[in-house]
Design an enzyme around this catalytic site. Structure first.
Site, PDB file in Angstrom:
ATOM      1  N   ARG A 507       0.810  -1.235   0.000  1.00 57.71           N
ATOM      2  CA  ARG A 507       0.000   0.000   0.000  1.00 57.71           C
ATOM      3  C   ARG A 507       0.838   1.278   0.000  1.00 57.71           C
ATOM      4  O   ARG A 507       0.540   2.224  -0.722  1.00 57.71           O
ATOM      5  CB  ARG A 507      -0.928   0.009   1.223  1.00 57.71           C
ATOM      6  CG  ARG A 507      -1.856  -1.184   1.303  1.00 57.71           C
ATOM      7  CD  ARG A 507      -2.721  -1.133   2.544  1.00 57.71           C
ATOM      8  NE  ARG A 507      -1.945  -0.934   3.765  1.00 57.71           N
ATOM      9  CZ  ARG A 507      -1.283  -1.909   4.396  1.00 57.71           C
ATOM     10  NH1 ARG A 507      -1.314  -3.143   3.905  1.00 57.71           N
ATOM     11  NH2 ARG A 507      -0.607  -1.659   5.500  1.00 57.71           N
ATOM     12  N   LYS A 578      12.192 -16.414  -5.262  1.00 61.42           N
ATOM     13  CA  LYS A 578      12.900 -17.398  -6.097  1.00 61.42           C
ATOM     14  C   LYS A 578      12.644 -17.219  -7.593  1.00 61.42           C
ATOM     15  O   LYS A 578      13.255 -17.910  -8.412  1.00 61.42           O
ATOM     16  CB  LYS A 578      12.481 -18.812  -5.681  1.00 61.42           C
ATOM     17  CG  LYS A 578      12.987 -19.230  -4.321  1.00 61.42           C
ATOM     18  CD  LYS A 578      12.500 -20.596  -3.925  1.00 61.42           C
ATOM     19  CE  LYS A 578      11.102 -20.564  -3.344  1.00 61.42           C
ATOM     20  NZ  LYS A 578      11.017 -19.906  -2.045  1.00 61.42           N
ATOM     21  N   ALA A 610      16.028 -21.077   3.409  1.00 61.88           N
ATOM     22  CA  ALA A 610      15.771 -20.029   4.410  1.00 61.88           C
ATOM     23  C   ALA A 610      17.103 -19.529   4.957  1.00 61.88           C
ATOM     24  O   ALA A 610      17.922 -18.990   4.208  1.00 61.88           O
ATOM     25  CB  ALA A 610      14.845 -20.534   5.499  1.00 61.88           C
ATOM     26  N   LEU A 612      19.610 -21.381   6.163  1.00 57.94           N
ATOM     27  CA  LEU A 612      20.712 -22.343   6.078  1.00 57.94           C
ATOM     28  C   LEU A 612      21.746 -21.898   5.039  1.00 57.94           C
ATOM     29  O   LEU A 612      21.372 -21.447   3.950  1.00 57.94           O
ATOM     30  CB  LEU A 612      20.179 -23.730   5.702  1.00 57.94           C
ATOM     31  CG  LEU A 612      19.261 -24.397   6.724  1.00 57.94           C
ATOM     32  CD1 LEU A 612      18.742 -25.728   6.165  1.00 57.94           C
ATOM     33  CD2 LEU A 612      19.997 -24.634   8.040  1.00 57.94           C
ATOM     34  N   GLU A 666       3.982 -20.612   1.200  1.00 54.63           N
ATOM     35  CA  GLU A 666       3.718 -19.371   0.481  1.00 54.63           C
ATOM     36  C   GLU A 666       2.247 -19.002   0.708  1.00 54.63           C
ATOM     37  O   GLU A 666       1.437 -19.862   1.112  1.00 54.63           O
ATOM     38  CB  GLU A 666       3.978 -19.568  -1.024  1.00 54.63           C
ATOM     39  CG  GLU A 666       5.405 -19.966  -1.370  1.00 54.63           C
ATOM     40  CD  GLU A 666       6.384 -18.822  -1.214  1.00 54.63           C
ATOM     41  OE1 GLU A 666       5.953 -17.672  -1.005  1.00 54.63           O
ATOM     42  OE2 GLU A 666       7.606 -19.079  -1.280  1.00 54.63           O
ATOM     43  N   LYS A 681      14.057 -24.610  -6.315  1.00 55.74           N
ATOM     44  CA  LYS A 681      15.223 -24.655  -5.431  1.00 55.74           C
ATOM     45  C   LYS A 681      16.316 -25.572  -5.988  1.00 55.74           C
ATOM     46  O   LYS A 681      17.495 -25.208  -5.990  1.00 55.74           O
ATOM     47  CB  LYS A 681      14.798 -25.126  -4.039  1.00 55.74           C
ATOM     48  CG  LYS A 681      13.911 -24.118  -3.299  1.00 55.74           C
ATOM     49  CD  LYS A 681      13.480 -24.649  -1.939  1.00 55.74           C
ATOM     50  CE  LYS A 681      12.631 -23.614  -1.201  1.00 55.74           C
ATOM     51  NZ  LYS A 681      12.209 -24.070   0.143  1.00 55.74           N
ATOM     52  N   GLY A 796       9.975 -20.639   8.004  1.00 60.51           N
ATOM     53  CA  GLY A 796       9.621 -19.807   9.158  1.00 60.51           C
ATOM     54  C   GLY A 796      10.123 -18.384   8.972  1.00 60.51           C
ATOM     55  O   GLY A 796      11.178 -18.149   8.365  1.00 60.51           O
TER      56      GLY A 796
END
Length: 814
Positions: A507, A578, A610, A612, A666, A681, A796
């Site tokens: 917004r 991605k 994430a 890692l 997602e 990935k 997460g």
């Protein structure tokens, strides 16, 4: 005896004049004081404007005159509210003279240099008289002396040349006989030997003070202004700039020549010859130490004393093969400019004699080009040389320091620092004395250049990162909070000053080139301007901050399409999105190339695991010469969470809903459950391994029901999960019967890749993978049997944000 010169801002208001009076009274307690005064701040410009308007038959010169009149009357009334008749009478008489002069200019439609000098004297005559009479009204031991009675010049109007023997004799005679403690002198003004009013040109008040100091051989000249000395660079552009305690004459003149307006170099020649120190002080903060300019430079600063700049520069280039080995080109070039009274600021010439570059003021550019083209008309016609090349909107930046010649690598540091921030250098000049290294750059890059160089040469090795974040949802909010919490740690331990300079959600968007206040960022963003993806890019680009990093915390296709624009603008990109890295291989390759070409980092660690360090580890393996043989991985934290929590005692729909609520999927869970996300990935890992591959090359074996795969919306998809519960229970039952665990596995074997749900037997490294964890096994030439394994939480908001944060820090550590 002390000589103090006060500039226009120091006497620009009654409030400031009272500060000047306090300073003079304090000094007069111990020593006789000579005070040289400039015109009230802004009055000289207004006098020039009024003169030009009158010359052009523009009656609005009367309005400008009225402003000049009101300013002086207002100051007198504030300073001497009672018994000010004598002051007001003098001011009124002078203003009547000024009005008559302007009327005359208007009538004859001409403003000669002689008349211009007479016009400009009114500013200093008025300010100095008002100051002297105010001191007297307060019983100070003060007297007024008109400098025109002391300073004698030739008749070179607007920039008169001083008769030093006569002037010095006049000064010495007057002050040897003077009894008062405080003497007020107007600066800038003088008289010719024939008695005509003249001025000393730009910086003339400094010149007056310098001549008085030299004639009387005082211990020190003090120049009082509105800043606390000469700064390491322009404090209006670089907030970390600070005053230089001590500096040499040569360094001060170099800095002043290149834009430091505290001092005008030619005016200090009289005190320089006698080695009289100059002390720059701040009228508004008299207690601050300021800057001492002398030959006794014991300051402990490094080899670079300051960084300065001149804006509004044009670059002229004369080039052509016909110049090589032919004498006289340089003489004709500079003679042409000299005849047109065009000052050359910077010169650089190629050793091949093929070209000469000149930096001049932009206002002279067109006239210079016409004059040079005319001078070399014959050679241009014969194609021995090219028509003059003219470039505008440029600036000169300069490193200054007497000791630079004794330190190796200064120029290397300068140019590499600018290069890392994609600041293009158009020309370079360095004298044999090595006191100044100058470079011509785009004027739009000046602020970035000064901040970057100041950080390099004057600040504790702290690197400032300016972060722009699009997508302040669940993950984005966590990232902002992590940056807020860790800023102090980063600064103290990693020497990284991380600022969030821009934020956007779907917004609104908000920017602050000094960094947003992270204590109230939500409220600030809520009140921001309407969000626009292109607008966010344009604003980020226009701010032109050093070490800028764009962070994409969305899953938006249109955002990923802007990565190339950011990289071309030398803005680093950090993405958890991605789409770009799994798009067509040519686009992926282009982004990589742009990153290298424009020295703009492109990092996307969170694309795969994430927080890692999967991509980073892979890149390190490749960089060290290892080769990837195969990759086996569970790369979806959301799918691992789903299948670790799904059983014959749960509903598949409920488990997927729980995963979405935890932020593991997602916004559209079909991206995860269809296997597309995992396919992207493994595609990214394959590409980072050096293999050219596209998404359609990945074999994707779906586990969703037919109706789930064909669903038209997220709501329809969730309905299919309820309707097709038996389909998912059958998958679970099959694995349980074999004492296996369901895992969604990605595989890459040299030139092939696949993703799909597999039944993993007990004893396999994937079998006990819990919760939302990911695992990647790299089989390489160095790890052929026992793979390198990376394992941990793969989904997460917190861990994804920490992965983005780690990429930003990685850029800061480069």
């Amino acid at each position: 005896m002390k000589v103090l010169k006060f500039g226009g801002t120091s006497v620009g208001s009654s409030k400031n004049i009272n500060k000047v009076i306090n300073i003079l009274n304090d000094y007069a307690k111990t020593d006789p004081v000579i005070c040289v005064v400039s015109a009230v701040g802004g009055i000289t410009d207004k006098l020039l404007l009024a003169g030009e308007l009158a010359k052009n038959k523009d009656t609005s010169f009367n309005n400008t005159f009225d402003i000049i009149k009101d300013i002086h009357f207002s100051i007198v009334k504030d300073l001497v509210p009672n018994n000010n008749d004598s002051i007001m009478r003098y001011v009124d008489e002078k203003l009547v003279e000024l009005k008559s002069l302007l009327d005359g200019i208007y009538l004859i439609n001409e403003l000669s240099p002689k008349t211009s000098d007479k016009l400009l004297t009114f500013g200093e005559l008025l300010s100095s008289f008002i100051l002297a009479e105010t001191l007297k009204s307060r019983n100070a031991p003060a007297a007024y002396k008109n400098s025109q009675d002391l300073v004698v010049t030739n008749s070179n109007f607007t920039k008169a040349e001083v008769d030093y023997p006569l002037t010095y004799s006049n000064i010495q005679t007057y002050f040897n006989a003077a009894k008062q403690q405080i003497t007020i002198l107007p600066g800038f003004i003088s008289k010719s030997k024939s008695g005509e009013q003249t001025t000393l040109g730009r910086g003339g008040s400094d010149f007056t003070a310098a001549m008085v100091s030299a004639a009387l051989n005082v211990e020190q000249l003090e120049i009082w202004t509105d800043v606390s000395g000469m700064y390491t660079t322009n404090p209006k552009l670089v907030k970390q700039a600070y005053p230089i305690k001590k500096i040499s004459y040569q360094e001060a003149m170099e800095l002043s020549h290149f834009g430091a307006k505290v001092l005008y170099p030619p005016t200090v020649q009289p005190v320089l010859n006698l080695n009289i120190p100059i002390h720059i002080k701040n009228t508004l903060e008299p207690e601050v130490a300021g800057t001492i300019i002398s030959n006794d430079d014991t300051n402990g600063n490094g080899p670079v004393k300051g960084i300065s700049n001149i804006n509004n520069i044009a670059l002229l280039t004369l080039q052509g093969s016909g110049m090589i080995g032919i004498p006289g080109f340089s003489r004709r070039l500079f003679e042409t400019l000299s005849l047109d009274k065009i000052n050359v600021i910077l010169i650089t010439q190629a050793s091949s004699e093929h070209s000469i570059c000149l930096g001049i003021e932009e206002k002279d550019a067109e006239a210079a080009k016409l004059a040079i083209d005319a001078t070399f008309e014959n050679e241009i016609a014969l194609r021995k040389i090219d028509p003059i090349i003219l470039e505008k909107d440029l600036s000169i930046i300069a490193l200054v320091g007497d000791k630079m010649k004794n330190h190796q690598g200064i120029s290397g540091k300068m140019f590499s620092t600018l290069g890392k921030n994609n600041i293009n250098i158009r020309a370079i000049a360095q004298g044999a004395s090595e006191k100044n290294i100058s470079a011509v750059i785009a004027q739009s890059d000046v602020k970035k250049a000064l901040n970057t160089l100041h950080e390099q040469f004057f600040e504790t090795k702290t690197k400032q990162l300016n972060v722009f974040i699009t997508g302040v949802g669940n993950v984005g909010e966590k990232l902002v909070e992590q940056i807020k919490k860790q800023r102090k740690y980063l600064k103290e331990n990693l020497k990284i000053n991380m600022r969030i300079a821009g934020l956007s959600n779907s917004r609104t968007m908000v920017f602050n080139d000094d960094g947003l206040d992270l204590n109230h960022w939500k409220e600030t963003l809520e009140a921001g301007e309407k969000a626009s993806l292109k607008g966010f890019y344009e604003k980020t680009k226009s701010l032109n901050l050093r070490n800028s990093i764009f962070v994409d915390v969305t899953a938006n296709y249109d955002v990923s399409n802007l990565y190339a624009d950011y990289l071309r603008s030398s803005i680093g990109v950090v993405a958890c999105n991605k789409i770009a890295c799994s798009s067509d291989f040519e686009n992926y390759k282009l982004l990589k190339q742009l990153s290298l070409k424009y020295n703009a980092p492109f990092l996307f660690e969170t694309n795969v695991g994430a927080g890692l360090p999967i991509i980073d580890t892979l890149n390190n393996l490749m960089a060290s010469g290892d080769k990837i043989k195969s990759i086996q991985a569970v790369l979806s934290g959301s799918l691992n969470f789903v299948f670790n929590n799904f059983s014959d005692k749960t509903k598949f729909y409920d488990v997927v809903k729980d995963a979405a609520a935890e932020g593991y999927t997602e916004p559209d869970p079909r991206i995860d459950l269809s296997g597309v996300d995992v396919a992207r990935k493994i595609l990214i890992l394959a590409r980072e391994s050096g293999v050219e591959m596209n998404l359609e090359d990945i074999e994707n074996t779906p586990f969703l029901s037919d109706s789930g795969l064909k669903s038209d919306s997220v709501d329809d998809f969730y309905k299919t999960l309820i309707e097709d519960e038996s389909h998912y229970q059958n998958l679970y039952a099959s694995a349980k019967a074999k004492n296996c665990q369901l895992k969604y596995v990605a595989q890459f074997n040299g030139d092939k890749a696949s993703v799909g749900l597999q039944e993993i037997p007990e004893g396999h490294p994937f079998y006990n993978l819990e919760g939302k964890d990911n695992i990647v096994m790299f089989y390489t030439q160095r790890y052929p049997e026992q793979p390198m394994i990376i394992k941990g939480a793969g989904a997460g908001a917190d861990v994804t944000a920490s992965g983005l944060f780690a990429d930003i820090i990685r850029i800061g550590n480069d």
